[in-house]
Design a protein around this motif. Structure first.
Motif, short mmCIF file in Angstrom:
data_model
loop_
_atom_site.label_atom_id
_atom_site.label_comp_id
_atom_site.label_asym_id
_atom_site.label_seq_id
_atom_site.Cartn_x
_atom_site.Cartn_y
_atom_site.Cartn_z
N UNK A 134 48.70 37.89 39.75
CA UNK A 134 47.50 37.05 39.67
C UNK A 134 47.92 35.62 39.34
N UNK B 249 45.07 46.78 39.82
CA UNK B 249 44.86 45.86 38.70
C UNK B 249 43.38 45.74 38.38
N UNK C 186 35.79 37.34 35.65
CA UNK C 186 35.97 36.74 36.97
C UNK C 186 36.68 37.67 37.95
N UNK C 187 36.36 38.94 37.89
CA UNK C 187 37.00 39.89 38.81
C UNK C 187 36.23 39.97 40.12
N UNK C 188 34.91 40.21 40.00
CA UNK C 188 34.06 40.26 41.19
C UNK C 188 33.26 38.97 41.32
N UNK C 189 32.78 38.68 42.54
CA UNK C 189 31.83 37.60 42.73
C UNK C 189 30.52 38.04 42.07
N UNK C 190 30.00 37.32 41.09
CA UNK C 190 28.86 37.83 40.32
C UNK C 190 27.57 38.00 41.12
N UNK C 191 27.42 37.21 42.20
CA UNK C 191 26.17 37.29 42.96
C UNK C 191 26.21 38.38 44.02
N UNK C 192 27.34 39.08 44.12
CA UNK C 192 27.44 40.13 45.13
C UNK C 192 26.79 41.41 44.66
N UNK D 56 28.09 45.16 48.68
CA UNK D 56 29.10 44.18 49.12
C UNK D 56 30.45 44.46 48.44
N UNK E 72 32.05 47.27 50.38
CA UNK E 72 32.59 46.79 51.66
C UNK E 72 33.83 45.93 51.44
N UNK E 73 33.79 45.11 50.37
CA UNK E 73 34.91 44.22 50.06
C UNK E 73 36.17 45.01 49.82
N UNK E 74 36.07 46.07 49.02
CA UNK E 74 37.26 46.85 48.68
C UNK E 74 37.80 47.60 49.90
N UNK F 149 37.73 46.42 52.89
CA UNK F 149 38.44 45.41 53.70
C UNK F 149 39.73 44.96 53.03
N UNK F 150 39.71 44.89 51.68
CA UNK F 150 40.86 44.33 50.97
C UNK F 150 42.03 45.29 50.87
N UNK G 210 30.18 40.55 55.09
CA UNK G 210 30.44 40.69 53.67
C UNK G 210 29.89 39.50 52.89
N UNK H 263 35.61 32.97 41.06
CA UNK H 263 35.65 34.39 40.75
C UNK H 263 36.34 35.18 41.84
N UNK I 134 39.48 37.25 41.27
CA UNK I 134 40.64 38.00 40.79
C UNK I 134 40.91 39.19 41.69
N UNK I 135 39.84 39.81 42.18
CA UNK I 135 40.03 40.98 43.03
C UNK I 135 40.75 40.59 44.33
N UNK J 153 44.97 41.54 45.64
CA UNK J 153 45.18 42.28 46.89
C UNK J 153 46.10 41.50 47.83
N UNK K 169 45.78 41.52 50.97
CA UNK K 169 44.93 41.01 52.05
C UNK K 169 43.92 39.97 51.57
N UNK L 223 46.41 30.51 42.03
CA UNK L 223 47.43 31.31 41.37
C UNK L 223 48.18 30.50 40.30
#
Lengths: 310, 218
Positions: free
Chosen positions: A54, A85, A90-96, A100, A103-105, A107-108, B10, B72, B74-75, B79, B81, B213
């Motif tokens: 990170x 991890x 600040x891990x996810x976009x809060x407004x999602x 979503x 779907x994000x995971x 794709x990622x 997305x 925001x 981190x996820x 990754x 990708x 980063x």
């Protein structure tokens, strides 16, 4: 104990204005759950962020899975995809919405299993199956539910190493117990090929899952080892009031009341207390951690100075 | 292509598509039809202004703050990708906004031709206006995406929208009709500007992602 290491690090240095993380030698044993313990601001999150990729502005050498360095981790998807991890903020976009996020995971992460993820979300009571629930935004979730969402995501992937930053902090006691069970199931998969490194303040709740401990203070590793070995290394000593002044020369951070004293010392120092009427006990991981942290932290030093002054 | 569509979906919720993708353009087109009864080709100025503002607002609800270091994601960073998905999301949005601008302007051009005397001269003119509006809009959102404050979005975007208005006014309100060589030159310049701005946006987004980063000052 001889073992393989899933992660090794030498001379890991990251500088901030008022703080330097300086880890000379880091070894995370393979097939075990390692707890990273330290007071607030000790450097646990910084270290986890460096290991997970990170943060990339650091110096030092890292070796993953016995053969890959940190450059391989960034360039080879096969390496980074083996690491799961979870962070704190600040891990996810809060407004999602939860939809979503799902779907994000997908794709990622190439190794993400959507069915396993949905099952985990149901198991963790994130949703019960009604379609409208998935339209909830991440920002509307409580801190505990947000952690559950992160955990569902990493556990739905095929990984070999989990790096979890304070996974237990916002969870209720029931969920902490469930987390320990889930991590235990994770470690039992693939016969010792999977490993977990998590930072925690809830040492008591996480002790049942902890095999190896690394204690970090002021950016440095001050103690590490298997829990059983540490419980042999340290010992709880309880004695009488009249012996307190002598005992305080051997036992740091001694605590006392009107009946007697209590403290932790090295087992090797026990013979220095011979002749005194003492009782000994095996320490808990929590007691060992607090003892070690007090020895090296500024908070601990302030307490000692205060006691000396009084 | 499927991955690009999935990434686009997305970032854009059903409400975003319904409101900014359908309802707002319909209102703008209806307004254009009404005003073009009086102003004919000059109406395109208002259409471009409203479309640019609605696109800026749309961008706020999707990408506000995404270029800031504290953003925001981190996820994404955890990754392999993550960078690919981030850039795909940004670039698919640029492509969508270009197509959206063109679609709205072309529909309005057809409506103007139907309601007034058709003048083929204004087809290349509207292409120039659209490409210029797209370029200026793209520059403005590359700035506003550093902020997550709603008030700053129209505040920062307005000067760029004014520049687009001036271009539209110069081409439609003055009554001056450019010769073919000049029209072709302006089209080429507008295309080059749009490509350049899009390429720079890609590099800018890539740099912002890579910078996330690293801590400030390091």
């Amino acid at each position: 104990m001889e073992c393989n290491y899933v992660l090794e690090g030498q001379n890991i240095i990251k500088k901030y204005k008022n703080f330097t993380l300086d880890i000379e030698n880091l070894q995370i044993p393979k097939g075990f759950a390692t707890a990273l313990i330290g007071e607030n601001g000790a450097g646990k999150t910084t270290l986890l962020d460096i290991l997970a990729g990170i943060k990339l502005d650091y110096k030092g050498n890292l070796k993953f899975f016995g053969q890959y360095n940190d450059k391989d981790r960034e360039k080879d998807s096969a390496v980074k995809s083996r690491i799961g991890y979870t962070g704190t903020n600040n891990y996810f976009f809060p407004h999602w919405t939860l939809n979503q996020v799902e779907d994000l995971q997908e794709l990622l992460f190439d190794n993400f299993h959507i069915d396993r993820y949905r099952e985990l979300c149901r198991e963790l009571a994130l949703y019960t199956g009604a379609s409208f629930e998935k339209n909830r935004k991440v920002s509307s979730l409580s801190d505990g539910n947000r952690v559950k969402l992160m955990l569902a995501g990493v556990l739905a992937r095929d990984t070999d190493l989990l790096l979890l930053d304070e996974p237990a902090s916002p969870l209720d006691p029931l969920m902490r117990d469930k987390l320990c069970n889930m991590l235990r199931d994770y470690l039992n998969e693939n016969e010792g090929e999977k490993s977990v490194l998590f930072s925690t303040h809830n040492i008591t709740d996480m002790e049942s899952i902890t095999d190896y401990v690394i204690i970090v203070e002021q950016g440095k590793i001050v103690e590490q080892g298997f829990v059983e070995d540490l419980k042999e290394k340290y010992i709880v000593v309880k004695g009488e009031k009249q012996d307190e002044s002598y005992a305080s020369k051997i036992i740091q951070n001694i605590s006392s009341n009107s009946f007697g004293f209590e403290g932790i010392c090295l087992s090797d120092d026990l013979d220095k207390l011979s002749g005194m009427d003492i009782a000994v006990e095996r320490p808990t991981l929590s007691q060992i951690s607090v003892h070690v942290m007090k020895k090296y932290s500024i908070l601990g030093k302030n307490d000692v100075d205060k006691r000396a002054a009084s | 292509m499927i991955q690009t569509i999935k990434t686009y979906n997305l970032f854009h919720s059903i409400w975003d598509k319904l409101i900014f993708g359908f309802a707002v353009p319909v209102v703008i087109i209806l307004f254009h039809a009404l005003v073009s009864l009086e102003l004919a080709e000059m109406t395109i100025t208002f259409t471009v202004v409203y479309t640019m503002y609605s696109e800026v607002m749309r961008d706020y609800f999707i990408f506000n703050g995404i270029y800031s270091r504290d953003s925001h994601h981190l996820i994404l960073r955890s990754s392999y990708n993550g960078k690919k998905l981030f850039l795909r999301g940004i670039m698919s949005e640029h492509m969508r906004s270009l197509i959206h601008l063109f679609a709205v302007v072309m529909i309005c051009t057809v409506i103007t031709s139907i309601l007034n005397k058709p003048d083929l001269y204004y087809i290349p003119v509207n292409v120039i206006i659209t490409l210029t509006a797209y370029a200026l809009y793209t520059i403005s959102i590359n700035i506003v995406r550093y902020f997550d404050n709603f008030t700053l979005y129209p505040f920062i975007a307005t000067p760029f929208i004014i520049l687009a208005i001036l271009c539209a006014i110069a081409l439609t309100f003055t009554g001056i009709k450019l010769g073919t060589p000049l029209l072709i030159l302006f089209i080429v310049l507008a295309v080059v500007l749009s490509i350049l701005v899009t390429a720079l946006s890609y590099l800018h987004a890539k740099r912002c992602y890579e910078n996330s980063f690293y801590d400030k000052g390091n």
